[in-house]
Design an enzyme around this catalytic site. Structure first.
Site, short mmCIF file in Angstrom:
data_model
loop_
_atom_site.label_atom_id
_atom_site.label_comp_id
_atom_site.label_asym_id
_atom_site.label_seq_id
_atom_site.Cartn_x
_atom_site.Cartn_y
_atom_site.Cartn_z
CG HIS B 121 69.11 131.25 -61.24
ND1 HIS B 121 68.00 132.02 -60.99
CD2 HIS B 121 70.16 131.93 -60.72
CE1 HIS B 121 68.37 133.11 -60.34
NE2 HIS B 121 69.68 133.09 -60.16
CG ASP B 201 69.41 130.32 -67.45
OD1 ASP B 201 70.20 131.20 -67.85
OD2 ASP B 201 69.06 130.20 -66.27
CD GLN B 204 76.29 132.20 -64.17
OE1 GLN B 204 77.45 132.50 -64.42
NE2 GLN B 204 75.54 132.89 -63.32
CE LYS B 227 73.80 136.17 -63.93
NZ LYS B 227 74.08 136.44 -62.52
CB CYS B 375 68.84 131.80 -57.24
SG CYS B 375 68.75 133.45 -56.57
#
Lengths: 131, 422
Positions: B121, B201, B204, B227, B375
């Site tokens: 991202h 990261d 997700q 999220k 993104c």
């Protein structure tokens, strides 16, 4: 949505007008919509010694709205002066496409073409001043 | 195993009807919906507990401070981390920028190498690109194979270079859903390059699969609350205890709440790691909401949450494959046990129709999906995708939602026909 994908808009996008490129444009500019990848390049040619737009050709790819709107804009701006073109805004393009009010998420698609033309004219005028 | 149908009552927004049609929300990778348990926790905080933390001697301030501390413990525990290892941020983006400003900016020297991937991202790519430019670092970008999986040989080769000081990568790709096998690669990287720091990261992965920060043996893990059923505006950065204790990780925001002594000449910072990174009044209510979301997911059980997601991903790949105009992108092949290393979403192209137009027609049928480059412009440019369509899931998503998406794609065909421009 119903009026967004009406046949007239779909047809305009399928058979866009004034596509291609000019052999010797006074100015050429590419504008992209970063959020969705739509991209349009405009070539402009002005009448000798005036700021009247004589010819426009464009090419690009993107969603139905960006392509149909650019096609309509290319008809609208031909023969107009830089000042006249500078005043064209969202509501005029919505009317051209037969839309009452486009959703917020599609405004950038709608305005991509006219933004390219207006930026190109600004750039052309800056160049002329510097000459 | 929980039944997603039983959960629908927990999510008030899912009973709304945009365009007069039942909402089929398949955009959870952008942001998840919030259960009333989370909404109620935030409301209760403001109605009964609101006061500034660590500031007052009055009763409400004590209650609010207790809310803050208990919520920190709940969130850290959810990720298998110590409370002191949690820095509360606004979101993943702020957390990753925190690694840049709080560690990398002073720990990396000209000529050092950062390895990242093309799956990232923008929020885990641009900060490193900017830092590399500012500090004359080399940025190496691991490509993917045709299924959207990282080219691991390349990653491992670059990561073992002694000049490589940081590996920054996603646990799960937001665009393709690709799950990176951290459990497999981290031990190998640690053996080959013990000094290397690993920043993950987790935007997700946190919402969908069990994450144990300590067991993953990584240095940084960034995540967003919104999220994972929590409100927008709160997230976190988990930092390995040792980096905090040895002051390798330093505060990057300065102000009230994190200082020890301030004089005209000098300021010293609070010893407690958690407080040292909390400058200014924190968003207590949102952290209370995040803690409530962690409790909600804990009750469901993250193993079951992951199994539910796996079922949806496989079902979506199956049924979308049956639509002739659809080209799936990202991992589609399962392993010998029938599992797939794909989490949270499926992405696809629709032949001849721009992704935005597809999404707009789906919206008219009550189906909310994402269209665009999500993104991940470098990933899209590398594959010559102008824009893609992504359907993404959460605990409240059902097989019926996926089937409704496929049925709604028929309307795309009706509107645009099959001979659209390419």
């Amino acid at each position: 949505m119903d009026d967004l994908f009406q046949e007239a808009i779909l047809d305009e996008a399928r058979h866009p007008r004034n596509t291609g490129q000019l052999e010797q444009p006074d100015i050429s500019l590419t504008e992209a919509n970063a959020s969705c990848g739509d991209i349009i390049t405009v070539d402009l040619q002005f009448a000798a010694g005036s700021n009247k737009l004589e010819q426009i050709r464009w090419r690009g790819s993107g969603c139905t709205i960006s392509q149909a709107a650019m096609s309509q804009v290319s008809e609208l701006v031909q023969g107009k002066t830089a000042v006249e073109i500078a005043t064209i805004g969202q509501s005029e393009i919505e009317s051209l496409l037969g839309l009452e009010q486009i959703s917020l998420g599609r405004v950038k698609c709608l305005l991509l073409g006219i933004t390219a033309v207006q930026k190109a004219i600004q750039q052309y005028q800056s160049q002329e001043i510097q000459k | 195993m929980f039944d997603p149908i039983q959960l629908l009552n927990d999510f008030p927004i899912l009973s709304t009807k945009p365009h007069g049609k039942s909402l089929v929300y398949l955009d959870s990778a952008a942001t998840s919906q919030k259960p009333h348990q989370v909404i109620d926790a935030i409301t209760r905080y403001y109605e009964e507990h609101n006061a500034n933390v660590h500031r007052g001697v009055h009763a409400l301030s004590d209650i609010s401070t207790a809310d803050w501390e208990e919520s920190r413990q709940e969130v850290a525990s959810f990720f298998g981390a110590k409370p002191s290892e949690l820095i509360v941020t606004r979101n993943t983006t702020e957390a990753i920028n925190g690694i840049v400003s709080g560690w990398a900016a002073h720990a990396m020297q000209p000529g050092d190498v950062i390895v990242t991937t093309i799956l990232e991202h923008h929020s885990n790519f641009v900060p490193w690109q900017q830092l590399a430019e500012r500090q004359q670092l080399e940025l190496k970008i691991v490509p993917v194979d045709e299924q959207g999986r990282l080219q691991m040989d390349q990653l491992l080769e670059w990561a073992q270079d002694p000049r490589c000081k940081l590996l920054a990568l996603s646990h799960v790709s937001n665009a393709l859903g690709t799950q990176v096998p951290l459990e497999k690669i981290v031990p190998e990287i640690r053996t080959q390059n013990p000094e290397l720091k690993i920043a993950v990261d987790g935007a997700q992965s946190a919402p969908h699969i069990p994450v144990n920060f300590s067991q993953l043996n990584i240095d940084f893990y960034a995540f967003s609350g919104h999220k994972m059923l929590a409100p927008m505006g709160v997230g976190g950065l988990l930092v390995r205890d040792q980096l905090l204790q040895e002051h390798q990780m330093q505060p990057w925001l300065f102000g009230g709440g994190m200082i020890d002594q301030v004089s005209l000449e000098k300021t010293t910072f609070i010893a407690d790691a958690a407080e040292r990174f909390t400058a200014g009044t924190p968003d207590v209510a949102s952290l209370v909401g995040l803690a409530a979301a962690c409790r909600y997911l804990r009750v469901l059980g993250m193993k079951d949450v992951a199994a539910h997601d796996q079922m949806l991903v496989r079902h979506a790949l199956d049924v979308l494959q049956s639509v002739p105009e659809v080209t799936l992108i990202g991992p589609t092949e399962t392993d010998d046990s029938g599992k797939i290393d794909r989490v949270g979403s499926v992405a696809f192209l629709y032949q001849g129709v721009h992704a935005h137009d597809v999404a707009q027609v789906l919206d008219s049928q009550g189906v909310a999906v994402r269209s665009g480059h999500h993104c991940t412009m470098p990933l899209h440019a590398a594959h010559d995708w102008q824009a893609t369509i992504r359907a993404s899931f959460h605990v409240y998503s059902t097989k019926t939602d996926v089937d409704t998406l496929v049925a709604a794609l028929q309307h795309v065909k009706q509107v645009f026909g099959t001979k659209q421009r390419q």
